[in-house]
Design an enzyme around this catalytic site. Structure first.
Site, PDB file in Angstrom:
ATOM      1  N   LYS A  13       2.377   1.984  -0.332  1.00  0.00           N
ATOM      2  CA  LYS A  13       1.289   2.862   0.119  1.00  0.00           C
ATOM      3  C   LYS A  13       1.412   2.973   1.628  1.00  0.00           C
ATOM      4  O   LYS A  13       1.194   2.010   2.362  1.00  0.00           O
ATOM      5  CB  LYS A  13      -0.063   2.293  -0.288  1.00  0.00           C
ATOM      6  CG  LYS A  13      -1.244   3.189   0.083  1.00  0.00           C
ATOM      7  CD  LYS A  13      -2.548   2.557  -0.395  1.00  0.00           C
ATOM      8  CE  LYS A  13      -3.747   3.425  -0.060  1.00  0.00           C
ATOM      9  NZ  LYS A  13      -5.020   2.805  -0.500  1.00  0.00           N
ATOM     10  N   LYS A  50       2.887   6.110  -2.702  1.00  0.00           N
ATOM     11  CA  LYS A  50       1.781   6.956  -2.272  1.00  0.00           C
ATOM     12  C   LYS A  50       1.848   7.099  -0.759  1.00  0.00           C
ATOM     13  O   LYS A  50       1.922   6.086  -0.061  1.00  0.00           O
ATOM     14  CB  LYS A  50       0.466   6.293  -2.700  1.00  0.00           C
ATOM     15  CG  LYS A  50      -0.806   7.017  -2.315  1.00  0.00           C
ATOM     16  CD  LYS A  50      -2.034   6.219  -2.769  1.00  0.00           C
ATOM     17  CE  LYS A  50      -3.323   6.949  -2.453  1.00  0.00           C
ATOM     18  NZ  LYS A  50      -4.526   6.180  -2.855  1.00  0.00           N
TER      19      LYS A  50
END
Length: 326
Positions: free
Chosen positions: A197, A249
């Site tokens: 992330k 992400k």
């Protein structure tokens, strides 16, 4: 001029021909719909920075999850937006907090007809907006946060979540959550690890959606966008700690990372087409700059082509309809 016998254009001559030889396909079951539920609402509230996306009331959430299941999407990812916050994000562990209440609502409505997922992070619940609890010097205390994540995981499992999305990017979070779940008898609750992330500017609209209180940034715990190999290290650590699915992400700015993670592991790989990716396309389409539906399908196809088995996208329900009509 003489031409070679092989003409690749022969396989592009019609839509049926292109469908026949397509190397990458999107199926509704591969799509997960992120959903926001706001405490105290009596009707859905539009999110200005994300055209077409709303903060749901509990009632509108129930209706929306039924529509999503009927569309055939593979899963739902729930985010809670509380009316009050505190320094330690206690609303995330409260059985009567908005996220846990919403999980029970959704399970009561659709049961096991889809995979019900919950975001396991404190940022929506903390008054400072960080993904963990703070040390006296104002930094995010990694190990103290892990203890809270364990309590939050058990609360979400008790509320009925099938899968927990560990999104805080704390070192050791997957292992802490797995241990907490197993100790309470929730061995069958799975973990979707937000493994890579990145500290991305494309999260901007999401922070409005969850009414984030963040001051500053999350550079000390989310991954540096300059680093790709580090994502593989994070992935292998999460798998060693018990992750069932790993995720990258954002998606579009990190297609290379999705590809590298896919090549490195034999578990399902997910990618999250985040709020900024969504809003850019919506705004560009609203201004006549691009064909909206083609952009939706093109970007989703690129994420799948890079190696994602599962895609979290705010277009999940609409895209399910688009691909079924192709």
């Amino acid at each position: 001029m003489s031409f070679p016998q092989v003409r690749p254009r022969r396989l592009r001559t019609s839509a049926p021909m292109r469908r026949l030889v397509a190397e990458t396909r999107i199926h509704p079951a591969q799509l997960v719909l992120p959903m926001f539920v706001k405490e105290g609402l009596t009707e859905p509230r539009p999110i200005a920075s994300m055209p077409g996306v709303v903060q749901h009331s509990r009632d509108s959430l129930r209706k929306a999850v039924v529509e999503a299941v009927q569309a055939g999407v593979g899963g739902l990812m729930l985010f809670g937006v509380p009316t009050s916050k505190d320094e330690v994000g206690s609303g995330g562990c409260d059985p009567d907090g908005i996220l846990n209440v919403a999980l029970r609502d959704v399970i009561a409505e659709v049961g096991d007809a889809t995979v019900v997922m919950s975001d396991l992070c404190l940022d929506e619940f903390t008054s400072h907006g960080h993904c963990g609890v703070l040390a006296p010097d104002g930094s995010v205390d990694n190990d103290a946060t892990l203890a809270v994540y364990g309590d939050m995981a058990v609360a979400q499992a008790r509320a009925g979540a099938h899968m927990l999305g560990t999104s805080g990017m704390m070192d050791g979070q997957v292992g802490a959550v797995r241990t907490a779940l197993d100790n309470e008898g929730f061995q069958d609750v799975s973990i979707l690890a937000y493994t890579a992330k990145y500290a991305s500017t494309f999260f901007g609209p999401f922070r409005q959606a969850v009414e984030s209180s963040l001051q500053g940034d999350r550079m000390t715990y989310q991954q540096d966008g300059a680093n790709g190999r580090e994502a593989i290290r994070e992935t292998l650590l999460d798998l060693a700690e018990g992750a069932d699915i790993v995720m990258v992400k954002p998606a579009l700015p990190y297609l290379d990372v999705i590809s590298d993670v896919r090549a490195a592991v034999d578990v399902p790989v997910a990618a999250y087409q985040i709020s900024g990716e969504y809003s850019m396309i919506e705004v560009a389409a609203a201004n006549g700059l691009i064909d909206r539906e083609r952009a939706i399908l093109e970007t989703l196809t690129s994420i799948r082509r890079a190696g994602a088995d599962i895609v979290l996208t705010y277009w999940a329900v609409e895209a399910a309809g688009l691909v079924s009509r192709r």
